[in-house]
Design a protein around this motif. Structure first.
Motif, short mmCIF file in Angstrom:
data_model
loop_
_atom_site.label_atom_id
_atom_site.label_comp_id
_atom_site.label_asym_id
_atom_site.label_seq_id
_atom_site.Cartn_x
_atom_site.Cartn_y
_atom_site.Cartn_z
N ALA A 3 0.85 -1.19 0.00
CA ALA A 3 0.00 0.00 0.00
C ALA A 3 0.88 1.24 0.00
CB ALA A 3 -0.92 0.00 1.22
N GLY A 4 0.32 2.34 -0.43
CA GLY A 4 1.04 3.60 -0.42
C GLY A 4 1.53 3.99 -1.80
N ALA A 12 3.49 -0.40 -8.78
CA ALA A 12 2.95 -1.70 -8.41
C ALA A 12 3.88 -2.83 -8.82
CB ALA A 12 1.56 -1.89 -9.04
N VAL A 13 4.53 -2.70 -9.97
CA VAL A 13 5.45 -3.74 -10.44
C VAL A 13 6.61 -3.89 -9.46
CG1 VAL A 13 7.18 -4.23 -12.22
CG2 VAL A 13 4.84 -3.69 -12.86
N GLY A 26 -5.78 3.52 -3.28
CA GLY A 26 -6.69 4.45 -2.62
C GLY A 26 -6.69 5.78 -3.34
N ARG A 27 -5.56 6.46 -3.29
CA ARG A 27 -5.46 7.80 -3.86
C ARG A 27 -5.82 7.81 -5.34
NH1 ARG A 27 -1.44 11.90 -2.29
NH2 ARG A 27 -0.89 10.28 -0.83
N GLU A 28 -5.30 6.89 -6.10
CA GLU A 28 -5.54 6.88 -7.54
C GLU A 28 -7.01 6.60 -7.85
OE1 GLU A 28 -3.22 5.19 -5.93
OE2 GLU A 28 -1.30 5.96 -6.63
N ALA A 29 -7.64 5.71 -7.07
CA ALA A 29 -9.06 5.43 -7.26
C ALA A 29 -9.89 6.65 -6.90
CB ALA A 29 -9.48 4.23 -6.42
#
Length: 156
Positions: A3-4, A12-13, A26-29
């Motif tokens: 997360a973060g 993510a990769v 979270g933030r991107e969504a």
């Protein structure tokens, strides 16, 4: 679980290569559904209605429209992660190892992720049996019939 700020494929990769089985976004969504980063989340006065329980402000958030935007973001993130995995020569992002990712040191040099974090080969990867199962799942053709097709409104 990572997360973060892992809601972009490149971040993510790295998390997957280091051993995460999944990532939280979270933030991107929130940005996908209309967050303008007004930094008022903690005051319950979010001007877009994304981060509030106030009934009048929450009216600014249309669930019908915003759910499509959130779904498009998640679908695109998943697609991009699979494309990066394919570019690394594996079937799934969880199979990317630390030798496949390099951290740029400047304009012309880079260091493998394994060396940056002192990982040994196969650290962060699923077991051999789990890797075989992942490959089988990713290469098996999807069943025909009964699959949901996206509605025309979902492809905006």
């Amino acid at each position: 679980v990572g997360a973060g700020k892992l809601g972009l494929p490149d971040n993510a990769v790295v998390a997957f290569a280091l051993g995460c089985d999944m990532v939280n976004v979270g933030r991107e969504a929130m940005l996908a559904i209309g967050c303008i980063q007004a930094q008022k989340c903690h005051t319950d006065t979010c001007p877009t209605g994304v981060a509030t329980q106030h009934p009048w402000l929450a009216r600014g958030l249309d669930p019908t429209l915003k759910s499509v935007r959130a779904a498009n973001y998640l679908r695109t993130l998943r697609r991009d992660l699979v494309k990066v995995a394919e570019a690394c020569g594996v079937e799934h992002p969880g199979l990317i190892d630390t030798d496949a990712v390099e951290i740029l040191d400047g304009r012309t040099s880079s260091t493998p992720l394994r060396e940056v974090y002192g990982y040994r080969p196969d650290w962060g990867l699923p077991s051999a049996a789990d890797r075989a199962q992942i490959v089988r799942l990713m290469t098996t053709e999807a069943p025909r019939g009964g699959t949901a097709t996206p509605s025309p409104t979902a492809v905006r």
